[in-house]
Design an enzyme around this catalytic site. Structure first.
Site, short mmCIF file in Angstrom:
data_model
loop_
_atom_site.label_atom_id
_atom_site.label_comp_id
_atom_site.label_asym_id
_atom_site.label_seq_id
_atom_site.Cartn_x
_atom_site.Cartn_y
_atom_site.Cartn_z
N HIS A 1 -3.33 -4.51 3.40
CA HIS A 1 -4.34 -3.83 4.22
C HIS A 1 -3.89 -3.51 5.65
O HIS A 1 -4.22 -2.45 6.14
CB HIS A 1 -5.67 -4.59 4.26
CG HIS A 1 -6.71 -3.93 5.14
ND1 HIS A 1 -7.29 -2.72 4.82
CD2 HIS A 1 -7.25 -4.29 6.33
CE1 HIS A 1 -8.15 -2.38 5.77
NE2 HIS A 1 -8.14 -3.30 6.70
N ASN B 1 -10.18 -1.78 0.22
CA ASN B 1 -11.39 -1.17 0.77
C ASN B 1 -11.48 0.34 0.53
O ASN B 1 -12.55 0.92 0.68
CB ASN B 1 -11.52 -1.47 2.27
CG ASN B 1 -10.31 -1.03 3.06
OD1 ASN B 1 -9.18 -1.40 2.74
ND2 ASN B 1 -10.52 -0.24 4.09
N HIS B 2 -10.36 0.97 0.16
CA HIS B 2 -10.41 2.41 -0.13
C HIS B 2 -10.61 2.72 -1.62
O HIS B 2 -10.45 3.87 -2.05
CB HIS B 2 -9.13 3.10 0.37
CG HIS B 2 -9.05 3.16 1.87
ND1 HIS B 2 -9.87 3.97 2.62
CD2 HIS B 2 -8.27 2.49 2.76
CE1 HIS B 2 -9.59 3.81 3.91
NE2 HIS B 2 -8.63 2.91 4.02
N ASP C 1 0.80 -1.23 0.00
CA ASP C 1 0.00 0.00 0.00
C ASP C 1 0.84 1.29 0.00
O ASP C 1 1.45 1.65 1.00
CB ASP C 1 -0.95 0.04 1.20
CG ASP C 1 -1.81 -1.23 1.32
OD1 ASP C 1 -1.34 -2.30 0.90
OD2 ASP C 1 -2.92 -1.14 1.86
FE LIG Z 1 -4.06 0.23 2.83
FE LIG Z 2 -7.13 -1.33 3.16
#
Ligand SMILES: [Fe+2]
Ligand SMILES: [Fe+2]
Length: 264
Positions: free
Chosen positions: A175, A67-68, A8
């Protein structure tokens, strides 16, 4: 085939880290394909067309999400025209975008599949059964497939590793933003790591400024999180695949800080 996956990318600090580290990472590992998770790339929330373009210009070949995905509304303008970006495949069938794709770099073909966990995250379709369907389709084009399982619970991610052992070349988690130390090649040839970790500010809390997160923990009141500033760290993995069988031969964790880059 040598595949690099970077966890990420968080905000401007994460993007700076990626830009600065890529030449050194390329020099050391000589990857054929580079995939990054971009769900936090735009100020921690989603991704924009401009940021995705920047990543591709720097040599990134594919982007996974989580999820974003929908946090920055810019994505609705272009997601259906960008096959190099995948969002969790087990989102509603009504959602725009795609959950898996085949990334072609020269003669190399790498399938990428993004899934999202259901433990401590919003309800979605079953990630395990969704994986079955997508792998069947991807395997018609290539035996080499990377799965980014974007999930909170370590148990759910380890379960996915075993479920896909021998069917995906690489199963890595994202995540949690914290790299785990359980990298291994499973018995049937799947390279597995519970969480790759994140790329962004190293003195924040999962990439966000300490003050707002602490305020929320101490008071229980809502707080507006912003991406922290200062030194960065970058986390990823490097996997070497046997292209004919799709089995992974080697998996190596990558952890780089601003200071260690100078000595790289
Ligand atoms: Fe993330
Ligand atoms: Fe996430």
């Amino acid at each position: 085939m040598k595949v690099m996956f970077i966890g990420d990318i968080v905000g401007n600090v994460g993007r700076l880290a990626l830009r600065k580290a890529l030449p050194a990472l390329r020099g050391k590992y000589n990857p054929d394909v580079i995939i990054v998770n971009g769900e936090n790339a735009a100020a921690g929330r989603g991704i924009t067309a401009a940021i995705a373009k920047e990543f591709f210009d720097w040599g990134v070949n594919g982007i996974t999400m989580g999820n974003h995905t929908w946090d920055n509304k810019d994505i609705f303008e272009w997601i259906d025209d960008e096959p190099r970006l995948v969002r969790p495949a087990n989102f509603s069938s009504e959602a725009p975008g795609i959950g898996s794709s085949v990334i072609k770099v020269g003669s190399k073909k790498l399938g990428i599949l993004n899934l999202q966990g259901r433990t401590f995250l919003p309800p979605n379709d079953c990630p395990f059964r969704t994986a079955d369907a997508h792998l069947e389709r991807l395997n018609k084009e290539t035996n080499c497939v990377l799965v980014d399982f974007h999930a909170e619970a370590t148990s759910e991610k380890i379960a996915m590793g075993w479920y896909l052992d021998g069917r995906a070349s690489i199963v890595v988690g994202t995540h949690t933003h914290v790299q785990t130390n359980d990298d291994r090649i499973l018995p049937e040839g799947t390279a597995f790591l519970t969480d790759v970790g994140m790329t962004g500010p190293m003195n924040g809390i999962l990439g966000m400024e300490q003050d707002a997160v602490l305020h929320k923990f101490l008071t229980g009141l809502p707080a507006r999180f912003v991406v922290a500033e200062g030194d960065w760290h970058l986390h990823g993995v490097m996997a070497t695949l046997d292209e004919a069988s799709g089995r992974s031969l080697r998996l190596e964790k990558i952890r780089l800080t601003e200071t260690s880059l100078a000595m790289f």
